[in-house]
Design an enzyme around this catalytic site. Structure first.
Site, PDB file in Angstrom:
ATOM      1  N   HIS A  66       0.822  -1.216   0.000  1.00 10.18           N
ATOM      2  CA  HIS A  66       0.000   0.000   0.000  1.00 10.18           C
ATOM      3  C   HIS A  66       0.854   1.263   0.000  1.00 10.18           C
ATOM      4  CE1 HIS A  66       0.868   1.070   4.190  1.00 10.18           C
ATOM      5  NE2 HIS A  66       0.750  -0.207   4.482  1.00 10.18           N
ATOM      6  N   SER A 134       1.737   4.107  -5.199  1.00 15.35           N
ATOM      7  CA  SER A 134       2.281   5.326  -4.619  1.00 15.35           C
ATOM      8  C   SER A 134       3.590   5.032  -3.884  1.00 15.35           C
ATOM      9  CB  SER A 134       1.222   5.958  -3.704  1.00 15.35           C
ATOM     10  OG  SER A 134       1.577   7.278  -3.369  1.00 15.35           O
TER      11      SER A 134
END
Length: 304
Positions: A66, A134
């Site tokens: 994540h 990201s």
């Protein structure tokens, strides 16, 4: 009449539950999403950090990482289409989600890479496919460059870590003022975070937004420091060239956090790269368009 009364009572009970126990209702909701995706919650510990993770499916390992201000459940919905094909692992990185926190520790990209490597060694995993969004994409790319014999491919979704990705007014403003939508000072700022990170915002009940907002506010001081360490980590092109790991580079054309120029920067870095620009998608393709993101990834894997 009796049926309508029962429905009304259920609605009232659920409303009271979300008001009086929002954290518990959030946990129940997340557990249901994980179950639908064939994921189970597991626990591990690395370097003194608790690192809970989700696991489901079987076959070749696909590890998903994540991004900043995110957690393992950022990949829960896309995993629904991946667990029938792979053994999917999705950890919480130290400093985020339900993982441990140490104010004195370093959270630079190289340190998070080393922790992931130690975590995989505990699980006995020697080969894998790796994905990240990201900050998680930055970590995935650096992991592949550091341990190229372990990683058979990378899936980079709006990844940080290149000069191209850092172009644009948002990061310029952060460098000048320290202000960043991923850093929440107030609970209600979660709505702004969601608006900045998505173009097609997913439905998130109000009580869950409150839970996420409060968690982010509690992490403000630590995450401010981690953001600084992320910004100070050397960009990938300053450390590596001609990376041979096959790379599937995905970018939302409406990304307001990482500039789409990062896609070409990564394609230059990885000599075996395929780029997919997703029109009308923001910073979180796997959240905004989980089915399409998964189908594109499966096609990439079939072509390897």
């Amino acid at each position: 009449m009796i049926f309508l009364l029962l429905v009304l009572l259920v609605v009232i009970a659920l409303t009271l539950a979300t008001m009086l126990a929002p954290e518990r209702m959030t946990t129940i909701g997340l557990s249901a999403e994980r179950w639908r995706s064939g994921l189970a919650l597991r626990h591990a510990s690395v370097d003194g950090f608790d690192m809970p993770y989700l696991e489901g499916g079987s076959g070749e390992v696909l590890l998903l990482v994540h991004g900043f201000a995110g957690d393992k459940d950022n990949f829960t919905r896309v995993a629904r289409f991946l667990t029938p094909h792979y053994r999917v692992l999705i950890p919480d990185l130290p400093g985020f989600g339900d993982a441990g926190r140490d104010p004195a520790a370093s959270y630079a990209m190289a340190d998070q890479v080393a922790r992931l490597h130690s975590w995989l060694a505990q699980l006995g995993i020697e080969r894998l496919h790796l994905g990240g969004n990201s900050m998680g994409g930055f970590i995935a790319a650096q992991f592949a460059a550091t341990y190229p014999k372990m990683v058979d491919s990378v899936w980079l979704l709006d990844a940080a870590g290149t000069a191209g990705a850092y172009e644009g007014p948002l990061l310029e403003r952060y460098q000048q003022t320290g202000e960043m939508p991923l850093l929440l000072r107030r609970e209600q700022d979660f709505d702004y975070l969601l608006a900045m990170t998505t173009h097609r915002a997913p439905f998130i009940p109000r009580f869950m937004r409150g839970v996420y907002g409060r968690r982010a506010v509690a992490d403000f001081d630590l995450h401010t420091r981690i953001m600084r360490e992320l910004a100070e980590s050397p960009v990938l092109e300053s450390m590596y060239t001609n990376l041979l790991t096959p790379a599937f580079i995905v970018w939302g054309t409406q990304d307001q956090i990482m500039h789409p120029n990062g896609a070409q920067a990564l394609a230059t870095l990885f000599s075996k790269a395929r780029v997919r620009m997703m029109d009308g998608i923001g910073h979180l393709p796997m959240v905004e368009a989980p089915r399409q993101a998964a189908m594109d990834y499966l096609a990439f894997r079939r072509a390897l």
